[in-house]
Scaffold this active site. Structure first.
Site, PDB file in Angstrom:
ATOM      1  N   ARG A  87       0.659  -1.235  -0.189  1.00 57.31           N
ATOM      2  CA  ARG A  87      -0.022  -0.034  -0.042  1.00 57.31           C
ATOM      3  C   ARG A  87       0.914   1.264   0.151  1.00 57.31           C
ATOM      4  O   ARG A  87       0.564   2.269  -0.569  1.00 57.31           O
ATOM      5  CB  ARG A  87      -1.082  -0.275   1.249  1.00 57.31           C
ATOM      6  CG  ARG A  87      -2.064   1.261   1.315  1.00 57.31           C
ATOM      7  CD  ARG A  87      -2.966   1.001   1.832  1.00 57.31           C
ATOM      8  NE  ARG A  87      -4.076   0.203   1.845  1.00 57.31           N
ATOM      9  CZ  ARG A  87      -5.463   0.519   1.343  1.00 57.31           C
ATOM     10  NH1 ARG A  87      -5.531   1.758   1.094  1.00 57.31           N
ATOM     11  NH2 ARG A  87      -6.388  -0.224   1.169  1.00 57.31           N
TER      12      ARG A  87
ATOM     13  N   GLU B 278      -9.408   5.582   7.895  1.00 56.71           N
ATOM     14  CA  GLU B 278      -7.952   5.714   7.601  1.00 56.71           C
ATOM     15  C   GLU B 278      -7.748   7.213   6.820  1.00 56.71           C
ATOM     16  O   GLU B 278      -6.815   7.814   7.187  1.00 56.71           O
ATOM     17  CB  GLU B 278      -7.255   4.516   6.968  1.00 56.71           C
ATOM     18  CG  GLU B 278      -7.432   3.341   7.959  1.00 56.71           C
ATOM     19  CD  GLU B 278      -6.840   2.084   6.981  1.00 56.71           C
ATOM     20  OE1 GLU B 278      -6.031   1.420   7.237  1.00 56.71           O
ATOM     21  OE2 GLU B 278      -7.485   1.867   6.107  1.00 56.71           O
TER      22      GLU B 278
END
Length: 858
Positions: A319, A728
């Site tokens: 990521r 997030e």
């Protein structure tokens, strides 16, 4: 708009409902895992024996004296494990190791009638070690070429050709630390075994299914013999996605061996020294711009501090690499991600899961390059934002790029950027010892699990004869408000009042094979599964209602605990009456729902595909004030515009946006993890193992003014009731604070100063940056000879191109701050002669003042 996103008449979603446990939280009556100990008889308490070496072989483990301590019932060691001695689904984390891999690792566990007895027993355990060579810092691991897991590489275009042709090329390096989760509730588990040998474990976990399988493997049981329940958590932030499994396993093993309930609950120091953190990184970058400030190429080498084993480091680095573009179009990109292995805690998931780290690299590059290009940082960022139709380096189209621009413009307008910019300039001109900075940064954050199989969820919804509803789903509640949203989704879909719906604790014998509550997917996945289950029930009872009201089932409206014909005229049927009639007609009043995200694909080898369901877009504008004498600073104001789609629960989302931002600001400006890197007996020991030495953001660090707004008309057409994730994506908005601090510190120096800023940007780091800025005012540009560049492959030089050291007054100092080694910033100033452009390069110095070592630990 999909049926999944479409909202019915008078929905309960979208209302500003309070958190479902708010009253319990503030009155202290909410139960957490460790609160259940007082309701359980004959509980034994577990206490770890922690290693006092960073890396060592366990030669002798003598538990004889511990077994004689009054109140000690059992000392658990590897010989007690009937199954696989491992506490992680990757099978690389022995519960009882014969080789210690980090200072503080548990080598055995003592069970006592009381916690004090267990503690005294742990002190009596005799362990003899043979110490082995250890690597503690990230720099040590890199220098030793110590890596683990695969190397990830993502490429688009030809960066070397782009560097050779670009008008301006810069390179630099950034080292930044990890972050401690510091959830209010530490790791906790309570286990007991029934008469049939079935194991029941209460666990403070984000991943009940993960704990279930680890426990079953440890005990040699089928997964169906293990039930894990997560009542609620006092915070998780990713720290209880995998690392809670180990402690649930110890509790279950103790219960299996002794036949008594066993409680494992780490105290704060144990939790800090035994559990993983956010990954710190070293990022080396090279970036090219044209004369208009548009990015031509970006190359970055990302090295994550993985700690002693893999845990979740592979998807975290994935990521990080994927999010290295943040919100900027990169026509040419070359991005590499690696995982360093060293002898500290195994780093793990943390809110953002590598995304913020990847974003920080390119934001650091832009922040350092803007002054050298003579373009304001906010304008340089704006020019490079994704446009409609452009794709990421991994090939996914940024379909909602106009929302990114809308959030950007809205925060400029609502934050009165133009006026405040002028005021900052006037203030700085009038105050020689205090300066302000004003910075805006964007966010583009992908929503879905990187591992495609995890993008699924289940739910079990029960409607009772009196009309009350019980919802079971696979997501866990860690204070983020997921249960609140699920209650609103169920009430909306069934058309009942919110007070008719109750939510059961998450447990594996109600909803099996769940994914962890992580990746900001909790509401998307579980909400769609709850909606599916409720729709099954609603469609069945609609047939009964249609018979009663004399209309077609598709013409019915379920709202406000009533059922009536569309249009609102005619007879109404109360929800309770309808359920009673459905029961009398033997209609099934429960359903299992299921949802999976379709259309995602990803090739981890080529780092290409369509890994995300959608992107969340946002922007933040931050203003700070810095004291030039001390480096102390205050965040004066923050404005945030966030793309939440059509919010399921506005109050919950507001809290998540604010909380995520503040947590990100803590990571970037306050929270400074430190391990002992000396050669003393305490080598490898975590030095910041209490709130007294590890500074967390508190009220005093909150912005004096914090304004949060969401985009309007922003329905997400493929998500449950049109909502978007909020877990997030808010965290990396705090990069705006770091960039504002950079600008404020640079204001102490000459115009056009490119200033390196250590991370976390503590007052100490800001002070050093201010000192470098002031020094640059007094440094005349020295005469520098031109030297050959060699083949110049690192920045795409062609034969005949040259490199010239640049005057220190033009570019600020840089370096990782850990070993005193400097870095370089490269500037391509355009053609100098027929041989090609002159690339001007500055060897940068250490970040600390003379005679003092700078330390920024990974």
């Amino acid at each position: 708009m999909s049926a999944l996103a479409q909202r019915p008449t008078d929905p309960v979603v979208g209302r500003p409902e309070p958190h479902e446990s708010a009253a319990l939280h503030v009155t202290g009556t909410a139960l957490y895992t460790d609160d259940l100990v007082g309701r359980t008889k004959n509980v034994l308490h577990g206490y770890p024996v922690q290693a006092t070496c960073a890396h060592a072989r366990v030669e002798v483990l003598d538990i004889t004296a511990a077994e004689q301590v009054p109140g000690v019932v059992k000392v658990l060691t590897a010989v007690d494990v009937p199954g696989n001695n491992d506490g992680n689904e990757h099978e690389d984390e022995p519960v009882f190791p014969d080789e210690v891999q980090y200072y503080g690792q548990a080598v055995c566990w003592v069970l006592g009638e009381t916690l004090e007895a267990a503690r005294l027993g742990a002190e009596a355990v005799q362990v003899r070690y043979t110490e082995l060579p250890s690597l503690v810092s990230l720099a040590d691991a890199i220098e030793a070429d110590s890596y683990q897991g695969p190397t990830r590489h993502m490429q688009r275009g030809d960066v070397h050709a782009a560097f050779a042709e670009a008008a301006h090329v810069f390179s630099g390096e950034l080292d930044f630390a990890g972050q401690e989760h510091f959830y209010l509730e530490t790791q906790a588990a309570l286990a007991y075994q029934d008469e049939a040998g079935q194991m029941f474990v209460q666990s403070s976990t984000q991943n009940p299914t993960g704990a279930q399988h680890v426990i079953a493997d440890l005990l040699g049981l089928d997964a169906g013999m293990v039930t894990v329940q997560s009542l609620r958590m006092g915070g998780g932030f990713g720290g209880k996605e995998t690392q809670s499994n180990h402690y649930a396993g110890v509790a279950a093993l103790g219960a299996a061996v002794t036949g008594r309930p066993v409680r494992v609950r780490l105290n704060r120091t144990q939790d800090l020294t035994m559990t993983g953190k956010r990954h710190g990184f070293r990022i080396r970058w090279t970036i090219a711009f044209d004369d208009d400030g548009r990015i031509q190429a970006y190359q970055a080498d990302l090295v994550a501090n993985g700690g002693w084993n893999l845990d979740l480091s592979i998807p975290v680095v994935d990521r990080a690499v994927i999010h290295s573009d943040n919100a900027y179009y990169l026509p040419n990109a070359d991005l590499t991600g690696r995982i360093a292995r060293n002898n500290v805690t195994s780093q793990t998931a943390f809110r953002g899961f590598g995304g913020p780290q990847g974003m920080l690299g390119i934001e650091d590059a832009i922040g350092r390059c803007a002054p050298l290009l003579g373009i304001p940082a906010h304008e340089l960022r704006r020019r490079n934002l994704y446009q409609r139709g452009q794709t990421t380096p991994y090939g996914q189209e940024v379909e909602q790029a106009p929302r990114l621009h809308a959030a950007w413009q809205q925060v400029l307008d609502s934050g009165d950027f133009d006026r405040r910019s002028r005021e900052v300039e006037e203030f700085n001109a009038a105050h020689p010892h205090t300066k302000r900075g004003l910075a805006i940064t964007p966010v583009k954050f992908g929503i879905a699990f990187g591992q495609g199989v995890m993008n699924q969820a289940g739910a079990l919804v029960l409607v009772y004869r009196d009309g009350s509803v019980l919802v079971n789903h696979g997501g866990t509640e860690m204070g983020q408000g997921l249960h609140t949203k699920m209650l609103q989704v169920a009430a909306t879909t069934l058309g009942v009042r919110r007070d008719r719906v109750r939510l059961a604790p998450t447990r594996t014998d109600k909803v099996p094979n769940t994914s962890a509550t992580a990746a900001s997917t909790g509401a998307d996945l579980n909400g769609a599964a709850v909606k599916d289950a409720c729709e099954q029930i609603r469609d069945r009872i609609a047939v009964v209602a249609a018979q009663e009201l004399g209309v077609h089932p598709q013409d019915l409206v379920f709202a406000g605990s009533e059922v009536y014909a569309r249009g609102g005229r005619g007879p109404h049927l109360a929800w309770e009456d309808l359920i009673a009639k459905a029961y009398e007609q033997q209609v099934q009043l429960h359903a299992a729902g299921f949802y999976r995200i379709s259309g995602l694909h990803w090739d981890a080898e080529t780092m290409q595909g369509h890994p995300y369901k959608y992107f969340v877009h946002a922007a933040a504008l931050a203003e700070v004030e810095v004291d030039g004498f001390t480096g102390a600073y205050a965040t004066r104001r923050v404005d945030i515009v966030y793309d939440a789609g059509d919010s399921l629960s506005p109050i919950v989302d507001l809290g998540q946006i604010e909380g995520g931002f503040v947590q990100g600001a803590g990571w970037l400006t306050l929270e400074d993890l430190r391990w002992d890197t000396s050669d003393s007996a305490s080598r490898g020991r975590l030095a910041t193992q209490a709130a007294s030495t590890y500074k967390l953001p508190s009220f005093s660090e909150m912005p004096a003014e914090l304004n949060v707004s969401v985009l309007t008309d922003a329905t997400e057409h493929g998500a449950v009731y049109g909502s978007k994730a909020v877990g997030e994506p808010p965290l990396p908005l705090a990069i705006s604070v770091r960039e504002a601090l950079r600008q404020a510190a640079a204001a102490f120096g000459p115009a056009g100063l490119s200033l390196e800023l250590g991370s976390p940007a503590t007052p100490e780091q800001v002070y050093w940056a201010v000192q470098r800025a002031r020094a640059a005012l007094e440094e005349p540009p020295p005469e520098q000879p031109t030297v050959r560049a060699g083949d110049g492959a690192a920045v795409g030089l062609r034969p005949g191109e040259t490199v010239r050291p640049l005057a220190p007054s033009v570019v600020g100092m840089a370096g990782n701050g850990q070993n005193g080694h400097g870095d370089q910033t490269t500037i391509d100033t355009g053609p100098a002669d027929q041989d090609g452009p002159v690339i001007e390069r500055l060897p940068l110095e250490a970040t600390a003042p003379a005679g003092r070592r700078a330390e920024t630990h990974p």
